[in-house]
Design a protein around this motif. Structure first.
Motif, PDB file in Angstrom:
ATOM      1  N   CYS A  52       0.873  -1.182   0.000  1.00 35.15           N
ATOM      2  CA  CYS A  52       0.000   0.000   0.000  1.00 35.15           C
ATOM      3  C   CYS A  52       0.909   1.231   0.000  1.00 35.15           C
ATOM      4  N   VAL A  53       1.090   1.825  -1.185  1.00 41.33           N
ATOM      5  CA  VAL A  53       2.216   2.738  -1.372  1.00 41.33           C
ATOM      6  C   VAL A  53       1.765   4.206  -1.363  1.00 41.33           C
ATOM      7  N   GLY A  54       1.409   4.698  -0.183  1.00 41.85           N
ATOM      8  CA  GLY A  54       1.216   6.124  -0.005  1.00 41.85           C
ATOM      9  C   GLY A  54      -0.189   6.639  -0.158  1.00 41.85           C
ATOM     10  N   ASP A  55      -0.441   7.738   0.558  1.00 36.15           N
ATOM     11  CA  ASP A  55      -1.746   8.411   0.560  1.00 36.15           C
ATOM     12  C   ASP A  55      -2.867   7.446   0.932  1.00 36.15           C
ATOM     13  N   ILE A  56      -2.611   6.633   1.941  1.00 37.81           N
ATOM     14  CA  ILE A  56      -3.660   5.762   2.471  1.00 37.81           C
ATOM     15  C   ILE A  56      -4.778   6.639   3.036  1.00 37.81           C
ATOM     16  N   PHE A  57      -4.380   7.688   3.756  1.00 38.90           N
ATOM     17  CA  PHE A  57      -5.333   8.674   4.267  1.00 38.90           C
ATOM     18  C   PHE A  57      -5.191   9.966   3.463  1.00 38.90           C
ATOM     19  N   ASP A  58      -6.242  10.767   3.472  1.00 35.46           N
ATOM     20  CA  ASP A  58      -6.225  11.997   2.693  1.00 35.46           C
ATOM     21  C   ASP A  58      -5.422  13.098   3.378  1.00 35.46           C
ATOM     22  N   ASP A  59      -5.153  12.957   4.675  1.00 34.45           N
ATOM     23  CA  ASP A  59      -4.305  13.902   5.385  1.00 34.45           C
ATOM     24  C   ASP A  59      -3.641  13.159   6.539  1.00 34.45           C
ATOM     25  N   PRO A  60      -2.604  13.726   7.149  1.00 37.06           N
ATOM     26  CA  PRO A  60      -1.836  12.973   8.150  1.00 37.06           C
ATOM     27  C   PRO A  60      -2.551  12.755   9.474  1.00 37.06           C
ATOM     28  N   ASP A  61      -3.619  13.502   9.731  1.00 35.06           N
ATOM     29  CA  ASP A  61      -4.351  13.357  10.990  1.00 35.06           C
ATOM     30  C   ASP A  61      -5.840  13.197  10.695  1.00 35.06           C
ATOM     31  N   PRO A  62      -6.232  12.046  10.138  1.00 31.56           N
ATOM     32  CA  PRO A  62      -7.631  11.855   9.754  1.00 31.56           C
ATOM     33  C   PRO A  62      -8.539  11.717  10.973  1.00 31.56           C
ATOM     34  N   ALA A  63      -9.832  11.885  10.746  1.00 32.96           N
ATOM     35  CA  ALA A  63     -10.810  11.716  11.814  1.00 32.96           C
ATOM     36  C   ALA A  63     -10.768  10.275  12.323  1.00 32.96           C
ATOM     37  N   PRO A  64     -11.018  10.061  13.621  1.00 33.75           N
ATOM     38  CA  PRO A  64     -10.944   8.706  14.186  1.00 33.75           C
ATOM     39  C   PRO A  64     -11.796   7.677  13.453  1.00 33.75           C
ATOM     40  N   ASP A  65     -12.939   8.090  12.901  1.00 31.52           N
ATOM     41  CA  ASP A  65     -13.778   7.132  12.179  1.00 31.52           C
ATOM     42  C   ASP A  65     -12.988   6.387  11.112  1.00 31.52           C
ATOM     43  N   PHE A  66     -12.033   7.072  10.494  1.00 28.89           N
ATOM     44  CA  PHE A  66     -11.331   6.465   9.367  1.00 28.89           C
ATOM     45  C   PHE A  66     -10.187   5.564   9.816  1.00 28.89           C
ATOM     46  N   TRP A  67      -9.350   6.023  10.766  1.00 24.61           N
ATOM     47  CA  TRP A  67      -8.269   5.127  11.188  1.00 24.61           C
ATOM     48  C   TRP A  67      -8.794   3.990  12.055  1.00 24.61           C
TER      49      TRP A  67
END
Length: 386
Positions: A52-67
């Motif tokens: 999984c090579v980068g930009d898994i999340f749209d920003d470095p501190d995503p909302a807890p729902d996503f992580w």
């Protein structure tokens, strides 16, 4: 044979503010839902690793729902699971405050088979005959070629060597880009496959060269410009010196369709699109219609987007009506048996349109005719016209 699944640019947490609120939720949820599909593709193809090579999340501190949601998907997936490698990209770089930081609660929720690339010298032996090297992005922008920072092949090393970095291979002279990757970096570092992320469309930038350098693209499109998005790359590696086979496997649920309708037939034909409920439709109405056709336009749009009581024919719809125009005048839209007062109103409005020298006056009169026409289409509970 060593088999890999290569994916990138999930952009979990991405927002879609240009769409209606329900459409925004559908598109955001789809980015989570496709992960299950990716894991199932990996299982079906019995891959030895998932990259999984980068930009898994749209920003470095995503909302807890996503992580929390991502960790839950990983933990709930039945084993045995191949090792999965998560490489921070330029949208979600590895910083002390990011979701990838060792102290972030996301890290504690990950299963043992999920590995975060949180070191510049990251290395993992996939087997005695294959090794993976990876390097994270540590900022949203950078000038360094992360691929060229991977270790070079040493003399006598006959293992399959895979590299994972996030960056851009667009190397036109004078073009400024983030984390530029040389097109031949894989060959220069003695790799057998270079897995990269950044571009959202599936692309092998090396053509038929011995070492493939591949963008798998985003597994779900993020815009109407992502023409070849919606895939993962399945990689079969045989031995050093033999080019790996790379195949695109479609995983996306949504298809994005940008439509320009220039007459009523174009709009009617849109309703016949196969699997319209799996389409994100941006509809440009660039046409001139009669009063009766305007009513049909409204019915079709209502059918496409749905109402509070019915589901829409299309999955998500955004409309551009800036090019929708009305023919001036009543034409033959009104019935002959209009009550005298209404017939006189239509005649006076038509006369105003014909005699006016101001475009705004003609537009107001035409809109008044349209309003009157819509009122006449309404019926009272016993079937009479109102």
């Amino acid at each position: 044979m060593l088999k890999l699944l290569h994916t990138a640019d999930w952009h979990l947490g991405r927002r879609f503010p240009s769409f209606p609120s329900e459409g925004q939720k559908k598109l955001s949820r789809a980015r989570m839902d496709v992960i299950q599909k990716i894991l199932e593709v990996a299982r079906r193809n019995a891959v030895h690793a998932i990259l999984c090579v980068g930009d898994i999340f749209d920003d470095p501190d995503p909302a807890p729902d996503f992580w929390q949601g991502l960790a839950k998907i990983f933990r709930a997936h039945p084993g045995p699971n191949p090792p999965l490698f998560l490489v921070p990209g330029n949208h979600d770089p590895l910083t002390p405050e990011s979701v990838w930081a060792p102290g972030h609660p996301f890290r504690a929720l990950l299963p043992e088979w999920a590995h975060v690339v949180d070191r510049d010298d990251f290395m993992f032996e996939l087997s005695p005959a294959a090794v993976l090297y990876a390097r994270p992005c540590r900022s949203k922008a950078g000038e360094n070629d992360l691929a060229m920072a991977l270790p070079a092949r040493e003399a006598g090393d006959e293992r399959l060597r895979i590299g994972c970095v996030h960056g851009c291979t667009f190397d036109v002279s004078g073009y400024q880009t983030n984390f530029p990757i040389s097109r031949d970096a894989g060959a220069q570092r003695g790799l057998d496959y270079l897995a990269i992320g950044d571009t959202h469309s599936f692309r092998d930038v090396t053509g038929n060269l011995l070492v493939p350098t591949v963008y798998p693209g985003a597994p779900e499109p993020t815009s109407f410009d992502d023409g070849a998005a919606g895939h993962v790359a399945l990689v079969a590696m045989f031995r050093r010196g033999l080019r790996p086979r790379v195949d695109a496997e479609k995983v996306a649920f949504w298809r994005w369709l940008d439509v320009r309708c220039q007459d009523m037939n174009d709009l009617r034909n849109l309703l016949t699109t196969p699997d319209l409920d799996r389409h994100v439709v941006r509809l440009h109405l660039d046409m001139t219609v009669s009063l009766s056709e305007e009513s049909e336009v409204e019915r079709i749009l209502r059918d496409l987007r749905g109402t509070d009581a019915t589901h829409g024919r299309a999955g998500v719809v955004v409309e551009d009506r800036s090019g929708l125009r009305l023919h001036v005048g009543s034409g033959d839209a009104f019935p002959e048996d209009l009550p005298p007062v209404l017939k006189d109103t239509v005649v006076r409005l038509d006369r105003l349109i014909a005699e006016s020298t101001e475009e705004s006056d003609r537009a107001k009169a035409t809109r008044a005719l349209a309003h009157l026409y819509k009122l006449l289409q309404s019926r009272d509970p016993i079937g009479g016209r109102v």
